[in-house]
Scaffold this active site. Structure first.
Site, PDB file in Angstrom:
ATOM      1  N   LYS A  19     -95.329 -40.304 -70.690  1.00  0.00           N
ATOM      2  CA  LYS A  19     -94.366 -40.247 -69.593  1.00  0.00           C
ATOM      3  C   LYS A  19     -92.966 -39.923 -70.109  1.00  0.00           C
ATOM      4  CE  LYS A  19     -92.522 -43.931 -67.951  1.00  0.00           C
ATOM      5  NZ  LYS A  19     -92.310 -45.257 -67.357  1.00  0.00           N
ATOM      6  N   ASP A  35     -93.406 -40.679 -61.565  1.00  0.00           N
ATOM      7  CA  ASP A  35     -92.111 -40.410 -62.192  1.00  0.00           C
ATOM      8  C   ASP A  35     -91.902 -38.919 -62.487  1.00  0.00           C
ATOM      9  OD1 ASP A  35     -91.914 -43.089 -62.022  1.00  0.00           O
ATOM     10  OD2 ASP A  35     -91.427 -43.451 -64.126  1.00  0.00           O
ATOM     11  N   ASN A  84     -88.662 -44.525 -58.615  1.00  0.00           N
ATOM     12  CA  ASN A  84     -88.321 -45.595 -59.555  1.00  0.00           C
ATOM     13  C   ASN A  84     -88.258 -45.037 -60.979  1.00  0.00           C
ATOM     14  OD1 ASN A  84     -87.689 -48.156 -60.401  1.00  0.00           O
ATOM     15  ND2 ASN A  84     -89.792 -48.914 -60.386  1.00  0.00           N
ATOM     16  N   SER A  95     -84.608 -50.022 -78.801  1.00  0.00           N
ATOM     17  CA  SER A  95     -85.629 -48.972 -78.603  1.00  0.00           C
ATOM     18  C   SER A  95     -85.329 -47.689 -79.382  1.00  0.00           C
ATOM     19  CB  SER A  95     -85.759 -48.620 -77.108  1.00  0.00           C
ATOM     20  OG  SER A  95     -85.909 -49.760 -76.341  1.00  0.00           O
ATOM     21  N   ASP A 133     -96.732 -52.112 -80.057  1.00  0.00           N
ATOM     22  CA  ASP A 133     -97.744 -51.956 -79.006  1.00  0.00           C
ATOM     23  C   ASP A 133     -99.117 -51.669 -79.595  1.00  0.00           C
ATOM     24  OD1 ASP A 133     -95.958 -52.509 -77.059  1.00  0.00           O
ATOM     25  OD2 ASP A 133     -95.652 -50.429 -76.417  1.00  0.00           O
ATOM     26  N   GLU A 185     -95.298 -57.742 -71.383  1.00  0.00           N
ATOM     27  CA  GLU A 185     -95.921 -57.952 -70.085  1.00  0.00           C
ATOM     28  C   GLU A 185     -96.381 -59.408 -69.921  1.00  0.00           C
ATOM     29  OE1 GLU A 185     -95.931 -55.200 -71.662  1.00  0.00           O
ATOM     30  OE2 GLU A 185     -96.179 -53.481 -70.307  1.00  0.00           O
ATOM     31  N   HIS A 226    -101.844 -54.114 -69.276  1.00  0.00           N
ATOM     32  CA  HIS A 226    -102.727 -52.969 -69.495  1.00  0.00           C
ATOM     33  C   HIS A 226    -103.289 -52.933 -70.907  1.00  0.00           C
ATOM     34  CE1 HIS A 226     -99.046 -50.523 -71.016  1.00  0.00           C
ATOM     35  NE2 HIS A 226     -98.684 -51.765 -70.859  1.00  0.00           N
ATOM     36  N   ARG A 227    -102.476 -53.328 -71.894  1.00  0.00           N
ATOM     37  CA  ARG A 227    -102.958 -53.230 -73.281  1.00  0.00           C
ATOM     38  C   ARG A 227    -104.017 -54.279 -73.603  1.00  0.00           C
ATOM     39  NH1 ARG A 227    -100.617 -49.103 -74.867  1.00  0.00           N
ATOM     40  NH2 ARG A 227     -98.473 -48.649 -74.266  1.00  0.00           N
ATOM     41  N   LYS A 276    -101.099 -48.841 -65.309  1.00  0.00           N
ATOM     42  CA  LYS A 276     -99.683 -48.750 -65.695  1.00  0.00           C
ATOM     43  C   LYS A 276     -99.440 -47.529 -66.598  1.00  0.00           C
ATOM     44  CE  LYS A 276     -95.692 -51.110 -67.057  1.00  0.00           C
ATOM     45  NZ  LYS A 276     -95.042 -52.078 -67.892  1.00  0.00           N
TER      46      LYS A 276
END
Ligand code: DC
Length: 673
Positions: free
Chosen positions: A25, A52, A95, A206, A329, A357, A404-405, A432
């Site tokens: 994304k 998005d 969003n 980040s 992640d 999350e 999700h993970r 997600k």
């Protein structure tokens, strides 16, 4: 995928073939904007199709960019080059922070009149630090709602604003790295005369995302100089140049599940490991370094610019001790790989897991223990020791914490040596980042045919089998076989081919049945490419289907087609002989009945709802005649399998019937409540 309560994965045996991952994304929206700011046309390949990216494409159209979408993930963007965007314009950005922040910066510098808004949640997401930085430069931006938040108005009626570009541009880096990304992507538009310097105030968060921004800028001709993560210089004379064609990388974190799959699973027959399309060894995403960790555990990984090939190397995997700060992640995937390692794996420096999350350290420890692993957790580490032997594995129902993970990495536990199924709760949470995850996993994984569960639902005409089977299948996320449709299709195909349905034509009818040019697409059925979903439901075709189903050669010809429906993760099959002939070893068989009167009434209602008027007594006579024919035929007569559970639905609603069957199924599953 529809939000279902759980998805049961049968024990998986091997993997192989090729999987194409969806685009990232963050890369998608950056590439779209950079292409829009460049001169010339950019062919963007493998763009992610998501909410998005959709709002970004709409905004670019609104601003006068050329946007040509070809259904196959290829989008051509013709950029503005030096031209002014179309103004005035109102942009709705949903969003998508990755659209709101950079568009605000670019439009404010280019001048014109614009309103930028989004959904309610977008109007709660801060943008004040970016607006402050732009105002310092002389841009004119007003808040239309609350100060510091969208919606915004940019107003420079008379073309480009006069900008003060001498002093370094200061922007905060500790709220969202998107503010810095926005400036880095917008300022090259005005860096003709002099170098432009951006100074980050506060510790930049980040950083891997800024790395992505800088890499993409370079591909569009902008060579930003960087001093640490504090000071960035855009050289004078910078100009956006389209690379002509650009490929959006797949999400590297999503790739980790398939890399792990290739490392864990034996290669399927005839396949040489697993090929992952969309992301390669020179990926610009931080999580690509997961590959080094997977190699250290034993995976054999090769790759090119845009694909990875993975095979099982050392087996069992090797336990590792790794500082995972650079791949927070993807490191979750290592935790599940640790179940297949010899010894104890330690993943450290993962304090950030606690604020994602969910508290991922606690979640990971709890769920790994359910499978039989020994887990020690600390403030910023986990130590995982797999079950000591195959007998120590447990069939677990994995809670996924709306993360999700958790759902994606625990699916890999289905390769356990004890060949136990694994239940993933709330599997829809994968949407997600990867809505098609389970479908992709099943497309490259194999299970022993007998491990794929089949629930058989047999019974007479109009007992409600079809409705029941469809509801059970959709609740369980299983495939559906409406075997009656195959006999109906054969009857329809016979009509089309001018073959009369009579015993003398049995060989020709069997031939037709063996090669039905049929395609199932969700609830629709196609014969010869034509939608025949409604045509095969006609009463006359039902009667002919009953005739054709009496012919043993036809029944035999349809066996292989029916067996082919037994695919991961499971099947619900309805018909007359599912439990007796086609799937005799199925773990649950239901024989659904209802009184003839009740069935005639249901059919009557159904027909009336379609505008067809009938007489109940005639319907009942027809049903009884069809039952008699189906029960008395010599091959595969309609009767309950010896081990079938009888269910009389006469006094029950559809929901009650479905609940009964799901209860029976639950009772046969090995998961403790
Ligand atoms: O379930 P249905 O009405 O769509 O089935 C049409 C005919 O096909 C029915 O009369 C019996 C036959 N049939 C069969 O013999 N075996 C099956 N497994 C399914 C249907």
């Amino acid at each position: 995928m529809q939000r279902i309560p759980f998805l049961d994965l049968p024990p998986l045996a091997s993997a192989g073939g090729s999987v194409a991952l969806p685009g990232s994304k963050s890369i998608s929206n950056r590439v779209l904007l950079l292409a829009a700011l460049s001169q010339g046309t950019t062919a963007v390949r493998s763009l992610l199709d998501s909410d998005d990216t959709r709002v970004m494409l709409d905004a670019l159209r609104e601003l006068g960019c050329g946007v040509e979408e070809r259904g196959d993930g290829l989008v051509r963007i013709t950029g503005l080059g030096g031209a002014q965007p179309r103004s005035p314009a109102r942009l709705f950005l949903g969003n998508a922070g990755t659209a709101m922040r950079p568009l605000t910066a670019a439009l404010a510098l280019l001048g014109g009149e614009y309103e930028l808004s989004g959904i309610a949640r977008m109007h709660e997401r801060p943008i004040g630090d970016l607006v402050d930085a732009l105002r310092q430069l002389g841009c004119h931006i007003d808040y239309l709602g609350n100060d510091g938040y969208p919606p915004l108005r940019i107003a420079h009626g008379g073309g480009r604003p006069v900008l003060q570009l001498d002093a370094p541009i200061r922007v905060r880096g500790d709220v969202s790295s998107q503010f810095l990304t926005a400036l880095l992507m917008a300022l090259p538009l005005v860096a003709q005369q002099q170098d432009l310097v951006i100074e980050v105030v506060g510790e930049l968060i980040s950083k891997p995302y800024i790395h992505i921004t800088l890499e993409l800028l370079a591909r569009f001709g902008i060579a930003v100089q960087r001093e640490g993560w504090q000071r960035f210089t855009i050289p004078a004379g910078s100009r956006y140049r389209s690379p002509g064609e650009i490929h959006v990388e797949a999400d590297a974190s999503s790739a980790s599940y398939f890399v792990a799959l290739g490392a864990i699973a034996p290669s399927s027959n005839g396949k040489n490991g697993l090929n992952i399309e969309g992301v390669g060894l020179d990926s610009i995403q931080g999580d690509i370094r997961f590959i080094e960790a997977a190699r250290a555990m034993g995976a054999q990984i090769t790759g090119g610019a845009n694909s990875l090939q993975v095979r099982r190397g050392s087996w069992p995997l090797k336990a590792i001790s790794l500082d995972c700060n650079h791949i927070p992640d993807a490191a979750m995937t290592l935790a599940v790989m640790a179940l297949y390692a010899q010894g104890t794996t330690e993943l450290s420096n993962i304090a950030s897991w606690r604020v994602k999350e969910t508290d991922r350290i606690a979640a990971m420890a709890t769920e790994l223990r359910k499978l039989g692993a020994t887990v020690e957790e600390g403030a910023d580490y986990v130590r995982i020791t797999p079950p000591a032997s195959s007998a120590d594995w447990r069939a677990a129902s994995i809670h996924t914490y709306d993360d999700h993970r958790m759902a994606m990495c625990f699916a890999l536990a289905a390769f356990n040596p004890a060949r136990l199924p694994v239940r993933i709760e709330d599997p829809g949470c994968v949407a997600k980042t990867y809505p098609g995850y389970f479908g992709a996993l099943f497309s490259v994984s194999q299970a022993a045919g007998t491990d794929i569960p089949v629930i058989c639902i047999d019974g007479p005409t109009a007992s409600g089998k079809g409705t029941l089977a469809a509801a059970v299948a959709s609740q369980l996320g299983y495939h559906l076989l409406d075997s009656g449709a195959l006999y109906r299709l054969t009857a329809l195909a016979a009509g089309g081919a001018g073959v009369a349905i009579e015993p003398a034509n049995e060989p020709r009818l069997a031939e037709l049945a063996a090669h039905l040019p049929v395609r199932f697409d969700g609830a629709r059925v196609f014969l010869h490419g034509q939608d025949v979903t409604d045509a095969i439901r006609q009463e006359a075709i039902g009667m002919q289907a009953s005739e054709v189903s009496r012919l043993p050669a036809v029944r035999q010809a349809l066996v292989a087609l029916q067996h082919g429906f037994r695919r991961l993760p499971g099947l619900v099959a309805d018909g007359r002989d599912m439990g007796t002939v086609i799937f005799p070893a199925a773990p649950l068989k239901v024989y659904l009945t209802a009184s003839a009167r009740c069935r005639a009434e249901r059919r009557h209602k159904q027909l009336i709802s379609k505008g067809i008027s009938t007489i109940i007594d005639d319907l009942r006579a027809d049903l009884e005649a069809r039952d008699a024919s189906d029960m008395q035929r010599s091959t595969a007569p309609l009767k309950p399998a010896r081990d079938a559970l009888l269910l009389d639905s006469s006094g029950l609603t559809v929901d009650q019937t479905v609940a009964r069957v799901l209860d029976w199924w639950q009772a046969r599953r090995p998961f403790s409540a």
